[in-house]
Design a protein around this motif. Structure first.
Motif, PDB file in Angstrom:
ATOM      1  N   LEU A 241       0.818  -1.203   0.000  1.00 25.93           N
ATOM      2  CA  LEU A 241       0.000   0.000   0.000  1.00 25.93           C
ATOM      3  C   LEU A 241       0.856   1.260   0.000  1.00 25.93           C
ATOM      4  O   LEU A 241       0.583   2.219  -0.742  1.00 25.93           O
ATOM      5  CB  LEU A 241      -0.951  -0.005   1.200  1.00 25.93           C
ATOM      6  CG  LEU A 241      -1.896   1.198   1.328  1.00 25.93           C
ATOM      7  CD1 LEU A 241      -2.679   1.437   0.038  1.00 25.93           C
ATOM      8  CD2 LEU A 241      -2.866   0.980   2.500  1.00 25.93           C
ATOM      9  N   CYS A 242       1.908   1.274   0.819  1.00 25.93           N
ATOM     10  CA  CYS A 242       2.762   2.468   0.874  1.00 25.93           C
ATOM     11  C   CYS A 242       3.467   2.703  -0.454  1.00 25.93           C
ATOM     12  O   CYS A 242       3.645   3.856  -0.877  1.00 25.93           O
ATOM     13  CB  CYS A 242       3.786   2.329   2.003  1.00 25.93           C
ATOM     14  SG  CYS A 242       3.091   2.577   3.648  1.00 25.93           S
ATOM     15  N   ASP A 243       3.878   1.637  -1.109  1.00 28.31           N
ATOM     16  CA  ASP A 243       4.516   1.786  -2.418  1.00 28.31           C
ATOM     17  C   ASP A 243       3.565   2.475  -3.397  1.00 28.31           C
ATOM     18  O   ASP A 243       3.963   3.386  -4.144  1.00 28.31           O
ATOM     19  CB  ASP A 243       4.913   0.404  -2.942  1.00 28.31           C
ATOM     20  CG  ASP A 243       6.032   0.457  -3.966  1.00 28.31           C
ATOM     21  OD1 ASP A 243       6.938   1.301  -3.820  1.00 28.31           O
ATOM     22  OD2 ASP A 243       6.012  -0.361  -4.907  1.00 28.31           O
ATOM     23  N   LEU A 244       2.299   2.063  -3.376  1.00 25.53           N
ATOM     24  CA  LEU A 244       1.307   2.669  -4.262  1.00 25.53           C
ATOM     25  C   LEU A 244       1.051   4.140  -3.902  1.00 25.53           C
ATOM     26  O   LEU A 244       0.901   4.988  -4.795  1.00 25.53           O
ATOM     27  CB  LEU A 244      -0.005   1.882  -4.189  1.00 25.53           C
ATOM     28  CG  LEU A 244       0.018   0.488  -4.834  1.00 25.53           C
ATOM     29  CD1 LEU A 244      -1.221  -0.296  -4.451  1.00 25.53           C
ATOM     30  CD2 LEU A 244       0.113   0.616  -6.359  1.00 25.53           C
ATOM     31  N   THR A 245       1.030   4.442  -2.615  1.00 25.89           N
ATOM     32  CA  THR A 245       0.789   5.832  -2.217  1.00 25.89           C
ATOM     33  C   THR A 245       1.944   6.734  -2.637  1.00 25.89           C
ATOM     34  O   THR A 245       1.726   7.899  -3.007  1.00 25.89           O
ATOM     35  CB  THR A 245       0.567   5.967  -0.696  1.00 25.89           C
ATOM     36  OG1 THR A 245       1.761   5.592   0.005  1.00 25.89           O
ATOM     37  CG2 THR A 245      -0.600   5.109  -0.226  1.00 25.89           C
ATOM     38  N   VAL A 262      -3.708   8.272   0.481  1.00 27.25           N
ATOM     39  CA  VAL A 262      -4.035   6.871   0.767  1.00 27.25           C
ATOM     40  C   VAL A 262      -5.468   6.572   0.356  1.00 27.25           C
ATOM     41  O   VAL A 262      -5.757   5.517  -0.236  1.00 27.25           O
ATOM     42  CB  VAL A 262      -3.822   6.558   2.264  1.00 27.25           C
ATOM     43  CG1 VAL A 262      -4.138   5.096   2.546  1.00 27.25           C
ATOM     44  CG2 VAL A 262      -2.392   6.872   2.688  1.00 27.25           C
ATOM     45  N   ARG A 263      -6.367   7.497   0.634  1.00 27.52           N
ATOM     46  CA  ARG A 263      -7.773   7.282   0.272  1.00 27.52           C
ATOM     47  C   ARG A 263      -7.945   7.198  -1.252  1.00 27.52           C
ATOM     48  O   ARG A 263      -8.765   6.408  -1.739  1.00 27.52           O
ATOM     49  CB  ARG A 263      -8.649   8.404   0.830  1.00 27.52           C
ATOM     50  CG  ARG A 263      -8.770   8.362   2.352  1.00 27.52           C
ATOM     51  CD  ARG A 263      -9.928   9.196   2.862  1.00 27.52           C
ATOM     52  NE  ARG A 263     -10.000   9.143   4.319  1.00 27.52           N
ATOM     53  CZ  ARG A 263     -10.565   8.144   5.009  1.00 27.52           C
ATOM     54  NH1 ARG A 263     -11.091   7.119   4.348  1.00 27.52           N
ATOM     55  NH2 ARG A 263     -10.586   8.163   6.328  1.00 27.52           N
ATOM     56  N   GLU A 264      -7.177   7.977  -1.978  1.00 25.40           N
ATOM     57  CA  GLU A 264      -7.251   7.904  -3.441  1.00 25.40           C
ATOM     58  C   GLU A 264      -6.865   6.511  -3.923  1.00 25.40           C
ATOM     59  O   GLU A 264      -7.524   5.930  -4.801  1.00 25.40           O
ATOM     60  CB  GLU A 264      -6.320   8.943  -4.072  1.00 25.40           C
ATOM     61  CG  GLU A 264      -6.830  10.378  -3.976  1.00 25.40           C
ATOM     62  CD  GLU A 264      -5.874  11.356  -4.638  1.00 25.40           C
ATOM     63  OE1 GLU A 264      -4.925  10.889  -5.317  1.00 25.40           O
ATOM     64  OE2 GLU A 264      -6.064  12.577  -4.475  1.00 25.40           O
ATOM     65  N   VAL A 265      -5.795   5.964  -3.359  1.00 27.93           N
ATOM     66  CA  VAL A 265      -5.344   4.619  -3.737  1.00 27.93           C
ATOM     67  C   VAL A 265      -6.418   3.589  -3.415  1.00 27.93           C
ATOM     68  O   VAL A 265      -6.742   2.727  -4.238  1.00 27.93           O
ATOM     69  CB  VAL A 265      -4.028   4.262  -3.020  1.00 27.93           C
ATOM     70  CG1 VAL A 265      -3.655   2.801  -3.264  1.00 27.93           C
ATOM     71  CG2 VAL A 265      -2.896   5.178  -3.470  1.00 27.93           C
ATOM     72  N   GLY A 269      -9.115   1.290  -6.042  1.00 24.08           N
ATOM     73  CA  GLY A 269      -9.113  -0.170  -6.065  1.00 24.08           C
ATOM     74  C   GLY A 269      -7.834  -0.801  -6.568  1.00 24.08           C
ATOM     75  O   GLY A 269      -7.799  -2.001  -6.868  1.00 24.08           O
ATOM     76  N   VAL A 270      -6.743  -0.030  -6.649  1.00 28.85           N
ATOM     77  CA  VAL A 270      -5.485  -0.604  -7.141  1.00 28.85           C
ATOM     78  C   VAL A 270      -4.770  -1.417  -6.065  1.00 28.85           C
ATOM     79  O   VAL A 270      -3.890  -2.224  -6.374  1.00 28.85           O
ATOM     80  CB  VAL A 270      -4.541   0.500  -7.670  1.00 28.85           C
ATOM     81  CG1 VAL A 270      -5.134   1.162  -8.892  1.00 28.85           C
ATOM     82  CG2 VAL A 270      -4.239   1.529  -6.592  1.00 28.85           C
ATOM     83  N   MET A 280     -11.912  -1.026   1.124  1.00 32.00           N
ATOM     84  CA  MET A 280     -13.224  -0.697   1.664  1.00 32.00           C
ATOM     85  C   MET A 280     -13.146   0.261   2.840  1.00 32.00           C
ATOM     86  O   MET A 280     -14.140   0.570   3.466  1.00 32.00           O
ATOM     87  CB  MET A 280     -13.928  -1.988   2.113  1.00 32.00           C
ATOM     88  CG  MET A 280     -14.173  -2.994   0.963  1.00 32.00           C
ATOM     89  SD  MET A 280     -15.124  -2.284  -0.384  1.00 32.00           S
ATOM     90  CE  MET A 280     -16.708  -2.065   0.416  1.00 32.00           C
ATOM     91  N   VAL A 281     -11.933   0.736   3.164  1.00 33.95           N
ATOM     92  CA  VAL A 281     -11.798   1.671   4.280  1.00 33.95           C
ATOM     93  C   VAL A 281     -12.258   3.048   3.831  1.00 33.95           C
ATOM     94  O   VAL A 281     -11.832   3.571   2.801  1.00 33.95           O
ATOM     95  CB  VAL A 281     -10.325   1.743   4.761  1.00 33.95           C
ATOM     96  CG1 VAL A 281     -10.205   2.773   5.871  1.00 33.95           C
ATOM     97  CG2 VAL A 281      -9.911   0.378   5.293  1.00 33.95           C
TER      98      VAL A 281
END
Length: 282
Positions: A241-245, A262-265, A269-270, A280-281
């Motif tokens: 997740l952090c990598d994607l953010t 983070v919410r955008e990621v 749904g990536v 779903m958060v």
């Protein structure tokens, strides 16, 4: 094509959130320190079997890599990863891990005898042999029973072989089964790794950023809190997740990763979330 993605944008020397187990990035939470202490205890006290379990991505393999880096020269280590198969095949994995060539049409008895002779030879040369099985939850009951039989090579006075089993929670449940009690009795030490709490998740994130050459502030505390909620503190998922953010922040020319990033990621749904429902958060 340059392999640099967002590193230069944030002033980092390398990507902080890769999924490859790396002892240099190991974040020593209290439970990881205890798990490592159990591993070292098993090695130093010549325990027949040491057991480490935890969820997928909890840091088990990284702990193993750290342990391997501290092994002394008088220890001969055979590492078996993702071993599968029934009785007989296990011995082939063991022989291969110890650098012994497999021979065509060799019977189970012949393989066992050759292993025993090698262990005696190593013992005579002042070497103890340690077999480490990573992802050991893939072993069948028959294979685990064969491992127990291997510990019978040891006499009461002399320890020729030690076994370290590392795997997911179902390995612990398997060994606790009534029909596996003889194996369970050989387990001298066991530790189960759980997900990180919110504070340790934030510490984990900041630690990896600093290890990569950053300040640790490239991801804000509020963002780290949301990362914890989405990943339930599982280190591998935190990394994903952090990598994607970081990629999202880089593409948006942001200097830090915020809660909004983070919410955008998550909303896009990536982040698959390993079945945890990370997207779903809200």
């Amino acid at each position: 094509m340059s392999t640099d993605m967002y590193e230069g944008h944030f002033g980092l020397e390398k990507r902080p959130f890769t999924l490859v187990p790396d002892p240099d990035f190991l974040f020593w939470t209290p439970q990881h320190k205890r798990a490592f202490a159990v591993l070292e205890f098993g090695v130093m006290t010549q325990a027949p079997i040491t057991l480490i379990t935890g969820e997928v991505g909890a840091g088990k393999t990284t702990l193993l890599q750290a342990l391997l880096g501290r092994m002394s020269e008088e220890l001969k280590v055979g590492l078996v990863s993702n071993a599968q198969g029934e009785r007989g095949e296990l011995l082939q994995w063991v022989l291969n891990a110890l650098g012994l060539e497999l021979q065509d049409d060799e019977s189970h008895v012949q393989m066992f005898r050759r292993l025993q002779e090698q262990l005696v030879e190593d013992y005579a040369a002042g070497r103890r042999v340690i077999l480490i099985f990573d992802e050991a939850q893939n072993l069948t009951k028959q294979a685990l029973e064969e491992l127990r039989m291997l510990t019978n090579i040891n006499s009461k006075r002399d320890m020729l072989l030690q076994i370290i089993l590392v795997g997911q929670p179902e390995l612990r449940d398997l060994i606790r089964a009534v029909d596996m009690r003889q194996l369970a009795q050989r387990v001298a030490a066991h530790f189960h790794l759980q997900g990180l709490d919110a504070d340790h998740t934030a510490g984990f994130v900041a630690h990896r950023l600093r290890q990569a050459g950053g300040t640790g502030d490239e991801i804000t505390p509020d963002a780290a809190t949301l990362v914890h909620e989405a990943t339930q503190g599982v280190p591998r998922l935190i990394n994903q997740l952090c990598d994607l953010t970081m990629i999202y922040a880089w593409s948006g020319n942001q200097t830090v990763v915020t809660e909004g990033t983070v919410r955008e990621v998550l909303d896009d749904g990536v982040f698959f979330g390993g079945g945890l429902g990370g997207g779903m958060v809200h």
